[in-house]
Scaffold this motif. Structure first.
Motif, PDB file in Angstrom:
ATOM      1  N   GLN A  98       0.857  -1.184   0.000  1.00 34.61           N
ATOM      2  CA  GLN A  98       0.000   0.000   0.000  1.00 34.61           C
ATOM      3  C   GLN A  98       0.894   1.235   0.000  1.00 34.61           C
ATOM      4  O   GLN A  98       1.628   1.471   0.957  1.00 34.61           O
ATOM      5  CB  GLN A  98      -0.910  -0.008   1.232  1.00 34.61           C
ATOM      6  N   LEU A  99       0.842   1.982  -1.091  1.00 34.93           N
ATOM      7  CA  LEU A  99       1.684   3.160  -1.232  1.00 34.93           C
ATOM      8  C   LEU A  99       0.823   4.406  -1.344  1.00 34.93           C
ATOM      9  O   LEU A  99      -0.234   4.395  -1.991  1.00 34.93           O
ATOM     10  CB  LEU A  99       2.570   3.044  -2.478  1.00 34.93           C
ATOM     11  N   SER A 100       1.273   5.478  -0.727  1.00 42.35           N
ATOM     12  CA  SER A 100       0.570   6.752  -0.831  1.00 42.35           C
ATOM     13  C   SER A 100       0.828   7.361  -2.204  1.00 42.35           C
ATOM     14  O   SER A 100       1.807   7.020  -2.878  1.00 42.35           O
ATOM     15  CB  SER A 100       1.064   7.705   0.259  1.00 42.35           C
ATOM     16  N   PRO A 101      -0.041   8.277  -2.652  1.00 43.91           N
ATOM     17  CA  PRO A 101       0.214   8.951  -3.932  1.00 43.91           C
ATOM     18  C   PRO A 101       1.579   9.625  -3.975  1.00 43.91           C
ATOM     19  O   PRO A 101       2.246   9.629  -5.016  1.00 43.91           O
ATOM     20  CB  PRO A 101      -0.924   9.978  -4.025  1.00 43.91           C
ATOM     21  N   GLU A 102       2.002  10.187  -2.847  1.00 45.40           N
ATOM     22  CA  GLU A 102       3.314  10.846  -2.821  1.00 45.40           C
ATOM     23  C   GLU A 102       4.430   9.835  -3.057  1.00 45.40           C
ATOM     24  O   GLU A 102       5.400  10.111  -3.778  1.00 45.40           O
ATOM     25  CB  GLU A 102       3.527  11.562  -1.484  1.00 45.40           C
ATOM     26  N   ALA A 103       4.298   8.637  -2.439  1.00 37.83           N
ATOM     27  CA  ALA A 103       5.321   7.601  -2.598  1.00 37.83           C
ATOM     28  C   ALA A 103       5.366   7.100  -4.038  1.00 37.83           C
ATOM     29  O   ALA A 103       6.452   6.836  -4.592  1.00 37.83           O
ATOM     30  CB  ALA A 103       5.054   6.450  -1.638  1.00 37.83           C
ATOM     31  N   ILE A 104       4.194   6.979  -4.662  1.00 38.31           N
ATOM     32  CA  ILE A 104       4.148   6.524  -6.051  1.00 38.31           C
ATOM     33  C   ILE A 104       4.798   7.558  -6.973  1.00 38.31           C
ATOM     34  O   ILE A 104       5.602   7.213  -7.858  1.00 38.31           O
ATOM     35  CB  ILE A 104       2.689   6.249  -6.473  1.00 38.31           C
ATOM     36  N   GLU A 105       4.471   8.828  -6.765  1.00 39.54           N
ATOM     37  CA  GLU A 105       5.066   9.876  -7.593  1.00 39.54           C
ATOM     38  C   GLU A 105       6.578   9.953  -7.393  1.00 39.54           C
ATOM     39  O   GLU A 105       7.329  10.186  -8.346  1.00 39.54           O
ATOM     40  CB  GLU A 105       4.419  11.224  -7.262  1.00 39.54           C
ATOM     41  N   LEU A 106       7.025   9.731  -6.160  1.00 43.11           N
ATOM     42  CA  LEU A 106       8.467   9.741  -5.888  1.00 43.11           C
ATOM     43  C   LEU A 106       9.151   8.583  -6.593  1.00 43.11           C
ATOM     44  O   LEU A 106      10.260   8.728  -7.137  1.00 43.11           O
ATOM     45  CB  LEU A 106       8.701   9.656  -4.377  1.00 43.11           C
ATOM     46  N   ALA A 107       8.495   7.420  -6.623  1.00 39.90           N
ATOM     47  CA  ALA A 107       9.069   6.261  -7.316  1.00 39.90           C
ATOM     48  C   ALA A 107       9.195   6.525  -8.809  1.00 39.90           C
ATOM     49  O   ALA A 107      10.212   6.174  -9.433  1.00 39.90           O
ATOM     50  CB  ALA A 107       8.202   5.031  -7.052  1.00 39.90           C
ATOM     51  N   PHE A 108       8.185   7.159  -9.400  1.00 40.73           N
ATOM     52  CA  PHE A 108       8.241   7.461 -10.833  1.00 40.73           C
ATOM     53  C   PHE A 108       9.260   8.555 -11.142  1.00 40.73           C
ATOM     54  O   PHE A 108       9.714   8.678 -12.283  1.00 40.73           O
ATOM     55  CB  PHE A 108       6.864   7.880 -11.343  1.00 40.73           C
ATOM     56  N   ALA A 109       9.635   9.337 -10.149  1.00 41.68           N
ATOM     57  CA  ALA A 109      10.607  10.410 -10.374  1.00 41.68           C
ATOM     58  C   ALA A 109      12.042   9.902 -10.391  1.00 41.68           C
ATOM     59  O   ALA A 109      12.962  10.653 -10.733  1.00 41.68           O
ATOM     60  CB  ALA A 109      10.451  11.482  -9.298  1.00 41.68           C
ATOM     61  N   ASP A 110      12.256   8.633 -10.039  1.00 42.89           N
ATOM     62  CA  ASP A 110      13.600   8.064 -10.008  1.00 42.89           C
ATOM     63  C   ASP A 110      14.053   7.747 -11.430  1.00 42.89           C
ATOM     64  O   ASP A 110      13.632   6.747 -12.020  1.00 42.89           O
ATOM     65  CB  ASP A 110      13.616   6.798  -9.142  1.00 42.89           C
TER      66      ASP A 110
END
Length: 473
Positions: A309-321
């Motif tokens: 379970q990931l927060s929207p912020e965590a998902i966006e941070l993952a895509f920013a890598d």
């Protein structure tokens, strides 16, 4: 001999109207030797519709590769890359200094894949926004053309009315009513003449006001058109610069790929062999997925029942890598974050009549000519190239049993076995429909991108998976 009052009025009005009519073409037209961009008659810098090609393939026809576009795969990869870049540069209007500056900027990233990935995705985003702005500007120019035609139509219609009034005034001047002060016995004729003048004068003033308003409207349309042309030119300059940047970055990355290309060449040969044997998309994707599961492409192919379970912020941070070499998040968590692969208008939705007597298993999007096509999700390129009557296609393995299919491209820049990040350029559309046509009122000759998402080789509705499109002001 002094003129009678009626003569003077008629002459004055006629002179005013004649001067206005003479001023009209002068205001509405420019000298033939002037800058074409300053002509009131609007001429967009580019056609509003993609180029039509009467040789567009019929539905079910296999595309024929243009020999002029084929690249010798046995030649030196570096030479091929240089040839590709030279071809791109030849189509651009950028200055030599700007081209050299871009190359120097990208050369400074040599060997840094993370920086190259970030620069490539950023350039693709700028192209995407510029394409949206170009479409908006062209629509506004189209609206201005319609307005101009309406105004010119009114002015053309005014010609007849003004000519009739001038003819009446000329008849009055040739046979004027008698002057009352000279011949009191002709008072009735003088009164009739005065009544005629009094009736005509308001109409002349009304028509003169209408003509003046239309001429002012033409001036405003001209000014708006010139401003829109400047905006269009600026956006085309952005597209050209980013086109060169993307081509140079892709060439720089291919240098690193070519150094370990033996394994990739074997993988590509196997994928092509599978495509030649497969008679349907389901069969091809199934065979490619089995090969990926066997380890040719290191990606999980089964769904994980215990997704984190990931927060929207965590998902966006993952895509920013930009350094990632695996999907940022499991595919089911990417719902609402996928990048629409191309700007355009969706003309066929999932589950709708596909125009060939069947039900669409994906979405069909009409795009601009030569529109950019992006990777909708992180994944490995399972296959790229022509397939049956779908034109040029790209199949991505997004992991967790999911695949993404893009069909109808004109050119593909990704390579089989390559990991691509969401938003990374995969290729471009052509100038017309390539592969299966779409039976819609939009026109079968327009470039059409077919998009299909599958879970365990079963198509599903991509609605709700796309990120919200960016808008420009």
């Amino acid at each position: 001999m002094p003129q009678r009052p009626a003569n003077r009025v008629a002459a004055l009005l006629a002179g005013t109207l004649v001067a206005g009519c003479l001023a009209w073409p002068i205001m509405a037209q420019t000298d033939a030797t002037a800058d074409p961009a300053s002509d009131v008659q609007l001429r967009p810098s580019l056609p509003l519709e993609p180029a039509q090609d009467s040789a567009a393939p019929e539905a079910g026809a296999e595309p024929v590769d243009d020999p002029a576009t084929l690249v010798d795969e046995t030649a030196d990869p570096a030479a091929n890359n240089a040839a590709d870049l030279a071809e791109v540069e030849a189509t651009l209007s950028l200055s030599r200094e700007r081209i050299d500056a871009l190359k120097a900027e990208i050369a400074a990233m040599e060997g840094d894949r993370t920086q190259q990935n970030a620069a490539l995705i950023a350039a693709a985003q700028r192209v995407k926004l510029a394409e949206i702005e170009v479409a908006d500007v062209e629509q506004r120019i189209s609206d201005l053309i319609v307005r101009e035609l309406e105004v010119r139509g009114r002015l053309d219609g005014a010609d007849t009315e003004i000519a009739n009034v001038l003819a009446a005034l000329e008849r009055i001047s040739l046979n004027p009513p008698p002057a009352l002060i000279v011949d009191p016995g002709d008072a009735l004729g003088s009164a009739r003449g005065a009544m005629l003048i009094a009736a005509i004068l308001p109409q002349l003033r009304q028509r003169a006001d209408a003509v003046a308003a239309d001429l002012q409207a033409l001036t405003e349309i001209k000014q708006a058109a010139l401003a829109e042309e400047e905006t269009l030119k600026a956006n085309h300059e952005v597209l050209e610069e980013e086109q060169l940047r993307i081509a140079t970055l892709i060439a720089a990355r291919k240098v690193g790929i070519d150094q370990m290309s033996v394994e990739l060449q074997a993988e590509e040969a196997e994928a092509i062999a599978l495509a030649e044997r497969a008679s349907t998309l389901r069969e091809l994707i199934g065979a490619l997925s089995e090969r990926a599961a066997a380890g040719a492409t290191a990606a999980p192919t089964t769904a994980d029942p215990d997704l984190p379970q990931l927060s929207p912020e965590a998902i966006e941070l993952a895509f920013a890598d930009a350094a990632r070499t695996q999907p940022a998040v499991p595919f089911p968590l990417a719902r609402g974050y996928l990048v629409p692969p191309a700007n355009g208008v969706t003309v066929v939705d999932f589950g709708a009549n596909d125009g060939r007597g069947g039900i669409s298993q994906g979405q069909s999007v009409v795009t601009r000519a030569d529109a950019q096509v992006l990777a909708p999700a992180d994944g490995w390129v399972l296959y790229k190239g022509p397939y049956l009557n779908y034109g040029q296609i790209v199949i991505l393995n997004a992991g967790s049993g999911y695949t993404a299919l893009l069909a109808g491209l004109g050119a593909i820049t990704a390579e089989i076995g390559q990991f691509v990040q969401m938003g990374e350029p995969l290729g471009t559309m052509g100038s017309r429909t390539i592969g299966r046509t779409v039976g819609t009122k939009a026109g079968n000759d327009q470039p059409t991108l077919y998009i299909e998402l599958r879970e365990n080789n079963e198509p599903f509705d991509p609605a709700g998976w796309w990120a919200r499109q960016e808008q420009t002001g």
